[in-house]
Design a protein around this motif. Structure first.
Motif: not given
Lengths: 509, 509
Positions: B69-70, B91-92, B118-120, B152
């Protein structure tokens, strides 16, 4: 005997585990701290698990939904114990944009969120908030919801499948009008998990209630299924929580009951995750790699055509494809057989060992000679070597193999369960009645000492804390108090008070 | 005629859309900015879409995986255009722990990440990094990977399903040895999407290439399927990208080719998301709510027992359950019929309208009189009202209904597609050859003006920028250049140069 892995279980169990994960192409490090890449073979096992568990969850009346990944801090602060239990390990989103600065990217200070968002570690709070919107009258209850999702818990030490920062799971969440119904639901889903572990994964788990100190943060009672790994350690493979009215109070889940009175609902939650895959590896793997239970193997039969860069190759390949098609007409465990022909341009013997490591239940080799003889060469992954210590490849008439493949898979599934059950039973020890005996047992219990079953008086408060401290010193924990165990006799070895139940103690992942 | 929704499409299309999403129990606001809760009925549609698309993706040789995800910032910075395209809306994650401060929770300054994550928003970078590890020789190619995941993108204005901060999708990522294979893959998956949209969702989408200015950040070419909503606007319902060697250079995806030379791979990516559900609603919905194509309806037949709190109720319910079991023996579209008996303790007429709004293809009511007559009362959701303006409920002999249910569902599926296709074709306008005509058309084209098809000379650079500016002033965009369209004639209306292809222009979601 030479084995396919560079390290044996006996030599270094942890290194062996990593070797299987890697050599069986299950997963790998991603370069992102604590997060893994689940590769197709590993994800294939997860897909099988999802399909079977999803069916069981739906058959018990639950429906799937999807709730947000992000949870506002304020939601989280409402259930005091819950936030206490999770606050130490959550990923926090604070900005919603990046900007370039000195040739690198940084969070843009102008895009700071007013309220930071937590990446869900579990969804009681956000689903409870939805439940409070959905619940007006007793007619709206029960709410029976499940979600398949990724969650994030910031783990300091991670290990693939067993403990990763991000993992995949399902989380069930339910709300009920009465305490009795919620308790019943908690135990029903525990039993769904137990059956799934035993029947699908061939994991002879033990279901029971966790002691108070091991409860889910905010729960009134937590139940688990515990699996014994080949190194004698315990793996908590699934949990089911009776949350009482704690989350209902925190999230305001209220309804008008049949008498017209406003009442708080009773809620539950329950989950299993990709962690279970680690349990499958450490239960069934051997020094040649993974052995997958046929029910969850992405492929149950892998056919390797013995290609030799000759004119015969096309015929061999066609023969293998026809065999695969024929096998797919058979069914085992109520489903069509899953069969793959590995036609890659790689030497056949290398292919064989690559598949041995990946662990499909049956590996079948077919060359020109087999075709001439009307036979196939069958390797059973659960009985890889013959009495002579050599790879046991049995030439079998093709028709017999096709007709018997389903029964063979069922035999392998049952065999893996029987083997794991026998090992588990041989490694649960009775007869320890003092802390001194317990200490001595784990100091001298050999490399893989297993578990002990002891009398337990259910102490609470300071008395419980003392027990936890003692166990911690021995790197032990109480796993659970098995459901349906024989009545406890004698005294609790920690408190000296009469035992009210038996608990299992062991080292754990 | 009075309708089940409080607002009609004609009155206010946007408000109508929100009403359908809400009244059909598809989704709701979550309380988390820009994120929705997908409710069981909406998620049921997504599960149907997943099952069908997953099958098509696997049948074309792709395997499912799961990636983190990250994404570390450094991964993201490698492809310049890509980061430019996404940096504004990510989204960070900056902290991995919370702490209590002044009675509230705040990110713990001592738990600040060295490198923010970062949220992918999409996974080219993290999957490309894995591809670089997996690719040594031409034998390792092609890599054909798919992932089902949440992503996201920080959207300023959100609308349920169509544009949400978090959404669910599948993202395919492939790497190939040659340019030709990668282009072929890009177009193959575009065709998979087109067929899925047409056959499963009854969306008569148009496949084609996006103009340069609408390309995915970092792509050499982007293709889309475009669907026309009932308000004449376009919905981009899926995209397939030919990424050239851009990501291969950025992520170092290299291999030794058949001649022993080190070469960069050619990559593609392609995705469809929960956005498509918005397309289904806006294509097939009417003023009474949603109408679901039978192929993706979570339930195809809903049976409502007419219960009256009398002694007959048990018999009626038993009769309905038997009918459901019989219907489940039938199959349509190659699968067993999906049938639900709604036995909830709610007035039957309220139930009927609740189901009309949710849109299963067939709603069947069964009361004591029907049973006495050996009949069932059938409401077709696609033909809700008779010529007299009243709800058309047809008494049908039970045996006839069971025997004909599958054919009826197939007729409804075909009917929805035919209706949407006719509407689309009636709303694509030819014959516009100047910007003035285009302006006039969209100023006077009525409430729902549809699309225009015009000649296009494929301008680039400053000339293209000027076109984009002109279109922006009219709130228009080029949707795509349809694949297989008739050869263009005449000149491009923007540049005056000879047209090389035709493009579709419209307003878009």
């Amino acid at each position: 005997m030479k084995h396919a892995l560079s390290v044996t279980r006996e030599q270094d169990f942890a290194a062996w585990y990593q070797a299987v994960v890697s050599e069986a192409d299950m997963a790998e490090e991603s370069g992102v701290r604590g997060c893994m890449v689940i590769r197709p073979w590993g994800y294939g096992v997860w897909e099988r698990m999802q399909a079977l568990l999803d069916k069981a969850i739906k058959e018990t009346g639950h429906e799937n939904c999807y709730f947000p990944l992000f949870i506002p801090l304020s939601y989280f602060a409402k259930e005091a114990e819950h936030v206490e239990g999770f606050a130490k390990e959550m990923a926090v989103v604070t900005h919603h944009r990046l900007k370039a600065e000195n040739g690198t990217l940084v969070p843009d200070p102008e895009a700071k969120l007013e309220e930071p968002l937590v990446v869900r570690p579990t969804s009681e709070t956000v689903i409870g908030t939805a439940f409070s919107r959905w619940t007006q009258s007793w007619r709206d209850l029960p709410l029976l919801i499940n979600q398949w999702a990724n969650v994030v818990r910031w783990e300091m030490r991670t290990r693939m499948f067993l403990r990763t920062t991000e993992f995949l799971w399902q989380e069930g969440h339910t709300a009920h009008a009465t305490r009795g119904e919620a308790v019943e639901e908690t135990l029903k889903m525990l039993e769904v998990y137990r059956r799934f572990a035993v029947d699908a994964l061939a994991l002879p788990v033990i279901a029971g209630e966790k002691p108070e100190n091991e409860r889910f943060p905010g729960a009134d009672a937590t139940y688990s299924i515990e699996a014994m790994m080949q190194d004698g350690k315990a793996l908590q493979a699934g949990t089911s929580h009776f949350l009482g009215q704690n989350f209902a109070h925190a999230q305001n889940i209220r309804f008008q009951d049949r008498d017209g009175e406003l009442a708080y609902a009773w809620t539950t939650s329950w989950g299993v995750s990709t962690r279970m895959i680690g349990g499958v590896i450490m239960t069934h793997g051997d020094d040649d790699g993974l052995r997958l239970p046929p029910v969850v193997a992405p492929q149950q039969v892998v056919i390797i055509p013995m290609l030799r860069d000759t004119e015969e190759d096309d015929a061999v390949l066609a023969h293998c494809r026809a065999l695969a098609a024929e096998l797919r007409q058979q069914s085992a465990f109520g489903e069509a057989l899953r069969v793959q022909v590995d036609a890659k341009d790689i030497k056949a013997s290398n292919k064989r060992w690559a598949w041995v490591k990946k662990g499909p239940p049956l590996i079948v080799e077919v060359g020109p000679r087999d075709i001439a003889n009307g036979a196939v060469s069958v390797v059973r992954r659960d009985r890889l070597y013959g009495d002579n210590g050599k790879l046991a490849s049995a030439a079998t008439p093709r028709g017999d193999f096709v007709a018997g493949a389903a029964a063979l898979l069922e035999e392998i599934q049952a065999g893996l369960l029987a083997e794991a059950t026998a090992r588990r039973d041989a490694n649960i020890h009775d007869g320890i009645t003092t802390v001194e005996q317990l200490t001595a047992f784990y100091e001298k219990g050999g490399k893989f000492p297993g578990w002990v079953s002891v009398g337990w008086s259910r102490p609470t408060g300071a008395a419980l804390e003392k027990v936890v401290e003692t166990l911690k010193g021995l790197r032990l924990s109480i796993r659970n108090a098995p459901t349906g165990a024989a009545p406890a006799e004698g005294n609790c070895l920690f408190t000296g008070e009469p035992a009210v139940e038996r608990v299992l103690i062991g080292r754990a992942y």
